[in-house]
Design a protein around this motif. Structure first.
Motif, PDB file in Angstrom:
ATOM      1  N   GLY A  18       0.797  -1.221   0.000  1.00  0.00           N
ATOM      2  CA  GLY A  18       0.000   0.000   0.000  1.00  0.00           C
ATOM      3  C   GLY A  18       0.829   1.271   0.000  1.00  0.00           C
ATOM      4  N   SER A  19       2.113   1.142  -0.172  1.00  0.00           N
ATOM      5  CA  SER A  19       2.984   2.316  -0.050  1.00  0.00           C
ATOM      6  C   SER A  19       2.831   3.280  -1.221  1.00  0.00           C
ATOM      7  CB  SER A  19       4.443   1.878   0.076  1.00  0.00           C
ATOM      8  OG  SER A  19       4.885   1.259  -1.109  1.00  0.00           O
ATOM      9  N   ASP A  20       3.058   4.541  -0.901  1.00  0.00           N
ATOM     10  CA  ASP A  20       3.065   5.603  -1.899  1.00  0.00           C
ATOM     11  C   ASP A  20       4.405   6.326  -1.872  1.00  0.00           C
ATOM     12  OD1 ASP A  20       2.039   7.422  -3.860  1.00  0.00           O
ATOM     13  OD2 ASP A  20       1.703   8.883  -2.269  1.00  0.00           O
ATOM     14  N   LYS A  56       8.740 -15.338  -3.819  1.00  0.00           N
ATOM     15  CA  LYS A  56       7.335 -15.403  -4.234  1.00  0.00           C
ATOM     16  C   LYS A  56       6.607 -14.121  -3.849  1.00  0.00           C
ATOM     17  CE  LYS A  56       6.848 -20.401  -4.045  1.00  0.00           C
ATOM     18  NZ  LYS A  56       6.266 -21.548  -3.349  1.00  0.00           N
ATOM     19  N   ARG A  57       6.901 -13.605  -2.689  1.00  0.00           N
ATOM     20  CA  ARG A  57       6.253 -12.377  -2.228  1.00  0.00           C
ATOM     21  C   ARG A  57       6.716 -11.175  -3.051  1.00  0.00           C
ATOM     22  NH1 ARG A  57       6.381 -16.101   1.795  1.00  0.00           N
ATOM     23  NH2 ARG A  57       4.746 -16.018   3.394  1.00  0.00           N
ATOM     24  N   VAL A  58       8.005 -11.142  -3.374  1.00  0.00           N
ATOM     25  CA  VAL A  58       8.535 -10.053  -4.217  1.00  0.00           C
ATOM     26  C   VAL A  58       7.882 -10.104  -5.596  1.00  0.00           C
ATOM     27  CG1 VAL A  58      10.613  -9.208  -5.396  1.00  0.00           C
ATOM     28  CG2 VAL A  58      10.716  -9.831  -2.970  1.00  0.00           C
ATOM     29  N   ASP A  59       7.776 -11.290  -6.163  1.00  0.00           N
ATOM     30  CA  ASP A  59       7.151 -11.431  -7.483  1.00  0.00           C
ATOM     31  C   ASP A  59       5.696 -10.964  -7.463  1.00  0.00           C
ATOM     32  OD1 ASP A  59       9.504 -12.415  -8.570  1.00  0.00           O
ATOM     33  OD2 ASP A  59       8.899 -14.517  -8.414  1.00  0.00           O
ATOM     34  N   ARG A  60       4.980 -11.272  -6.361  1.00  0.00           N
ATOM     35  CA  ARG A  60       3.595 -10.825  -6.244  1.00  0.00           C
ATOM     36  C   ARG A  60       3.516  -9.300  -6.162  1.00  0.00           C
ATOM     37  NH1 ARG A  60       0.107  -8.726  -3.673  1.00  0.00           N
ATOM     38  NH2 ARG A  60       0.334  -8.696  -1.468  1.00  0.00           N
ATOM     39  N   LEU A  61       4.397  -8.689  -5.386  1.00  0.00           N
ATOM     40  CA  LEU A  61       4.421  -7.217  -5.310  1.00  0.00           C
ATOM     41  C   LEU A  61       4.701  -6.616  -6.684  1.00  0.00           C
ATOM     42  CD1 LEU A  61       6.397  -6.330  -2.053  1.00  0.00           C
ATOM     43  CD2 LEU A  61       4.004  -5.808  -2.570  1.00  0.00           C
ATOM     44  N   LEU A  62       5.589  -7.238  -7.415  1.00  0.00           N
ATOM     45  CA  LEU A  62       5.942  -6.743  -8.741  1.00  0.00           C
ATOM     46  C   LEU A  62       4.747  -6.800  -9.692  1.00  0.00           C
ATOM     47  CD1 LEU A  62       8.312  -5.626 -10.351  1.00  0.00           C
ATOM     48  CD2 LEU A  62       8.931  -7.961 -10.919  1.00  0.00           C
ATOM     49  N   ARG A  63       3.921  -7.808  -9.543  1.00  0.00           N
ATOM     50  CA  ARG A  63       2.745  -7.945 -10.409  1.00  0.00           C
ATOM     51  C   ARG A  63       1.568  -7.094  -9.963  1.00  0.00           C
ATOM     52  NH1 ARG A  63       3.707 -13.202  -9.351  1.00  0.00           N
ATOM     53  NH2 ARG A  63       1.722 -13.374  -8.228  1.00  0.00           N
ATOM     54  N   LYS A  64       1.344  -7.003  -8.642  1.00  0.00           N
ATOM     55  CA  LYS A  64       0.077  -6.460  -8.161  1.00  0.00           C
ATOM     56  C   LYS A  64       0.202  -5.287  -7.202  1.00  0.00           C
ATOM     57  CE  LYS A  64      -2.235 -10.870  -8.617  1.00  0.00           C
ATOM     58  NZ  LYS A  64      -3.157 -11.812  -8.039  1.00  0.00           N
ATOM     59  N   GLY A  65       1.392  -4.881  -6.843  1.00  0.00           N
ATOM     60  CA  GLY A  65       1.560  -3.835  -5.840  1.00  0.00           C
ATOM     61  C   GLY A  65       1.311  -2.442  -6.390  1.00  0.00           C
ATOM     62  N   GLY A  97       2.024   5.232 -13.186  1.00  0.00           N
ATOM     63  CA  GLY A  97       1.665   5.376 -11.777  1.00  0.00           C
ATOM     64  C   GLY A  97       2.684   6.242 -11.052  1.00  0.00           C
ATOM     65  N   GLU A  98       2.211   7.095 -10.157  1.00  0.00           N
ATOM     66  CA  GLU A  98       3.092   8.036  -9.462  1.00  0.00           C
ATOM     67  C   GLU A  98       3.309   7.651  -8.010  1.00  0.00           C
ATOM     68  OE1 GLU A  98       1.698  12.043  -9.784  1.00  0.00           O
ATOM     69  OE2 GLU A  98       1.914  12.076 -11.958  1.00  0.00           O
ATOM     70  N   PHE A  99       4.420   8.108  -7.469  1.00  0.00           N
ATOM     71  CA  PHE A  99       4.714   7.952  -6.051  1.00  0.00           C
ATOM     72  C   PHE A  99       5.707   9.020  -5.622  1.00  0.00           C
ATOM     73  CE2 PHE A  99       7.424   5.020  -8.417  1.00  0.00           C
ATOM     74  CZ  PHE A  99       8.698   5.289  -7.930  1.00  0.00           C
ATOM     75  N   THR A 100       5.844   9.161  -4.316  1.00  0.00           N
ATOM     76  CA  THR A 100       6.801  10.088  -3.719  1.00  0.00           C
ATOM     77  C   THR A 100       8.119   9.357  -3.543  1.00  0.00           C
ATOM     78  OG1 THR A 100       5.031  11.233  -2.554  1.00  0.00           O
ATOM     79  CG2 THR A 100       7.253  11.528  -1.684  1.00  0.00           C
ATOM     80  N   VAL A 101       9.202  10.063  -3.793  1.00  0.00           N
ATOM     81  CA  VAL A 101      10.523   9.482  -3.609  1.00  0.00           C
ATOM     82  C   VAL A 101      11.351  10.434  -2.740  1.00  0.00           C
ATOM     83  CG1 VAL A 101      11.452  10.423  -5.771  1.00  0.00           C
ATOM     84  CG2 VAL A 101      12.486   8.399  -4.779  1.00  0.00           C
ATOM     85  N   PHE A 102      12.079   9.852  -1.785  1.00  0.00           N
ATOM     86  CA  PHE A 102      12.956  10.621  -0.914  1.00  0.00           C
ATOM     87  C   PHE A 102      14.396  10.261  -1.204  1.00  0.00           C
ATOM     88  CE2 PHE A 102       9.253  11.121   1.825  1.00  0.00           C
ATOM     89  CZ  PHE A 102       9.452  12.388   2.376  1.00  0.00           C
TER      90      PHE A 102
END
Length: 126
Positions: A18-20, A56-65, A97-102
């Motif tokens: 859910g991160s932005d 597996k969790r990283v791959d899921r984030l890559l597809r659906k995060g 898709g946009e997000f904030t970067v620090f």
């Protein structure tokens, strides 16, 4: 018993999902470490300690995060499998898709596509 590490990985994935915001170190003048950065580090540790489950969790984030989650996932993937990481960044180049970067105390906004293009340039070209 052995389920604790799985819960920690799942918790990290939920935080990242859910991160932005993308931040790999402390942010602001105080150098505060964000919860999402801590989650990234837990998943990074998971890739060393439980590579198959964490991958597996990283791959899921890559597809659906979220866009930020996909940036974190591609970064993690690059660290453990540079060829797969490069492929991930190539697939993400057109994502708007946009997000904030620090970067330290400097905050900005970017698209995942721009971020991916920068990572590819940093790695030696598109």
């Amino acid at each position: 018993m052995g389920v604790t590490w799985e819960r920690e990985l799942d918790s990290a994935v939920r935080e990242l999902d859910g991160s932005d915001t993308v931040a790999f170190g402390g942010v602001g003048f105080a150098g505060q470490v964000l919860p999402v950065t801590e989650a990234y580090r837990r998943l990074e540790d998971g890739l060393r300690e439980h590579p198959e489950a964490a991958r597996k969790r990283v791959d899921r984030l890559l597809r659906k995060g979220s866009p930020a989650a996909r940036a974190y996932a591609a970064t993690l993937l690059t660290a453990v499998d540079p060829a797969a990481g490069r492929d991930a960044w190539l697939r993400l180049r057109d994502d708007r898709g946009e997000f904030t970067v620090f970067s330290g105390c400097v905050m900005g906004r970017t698209t995942l596509g721009e971020y991916a293009a920068d990572r590819l340039t940093d790695a030696g070209g598109n």
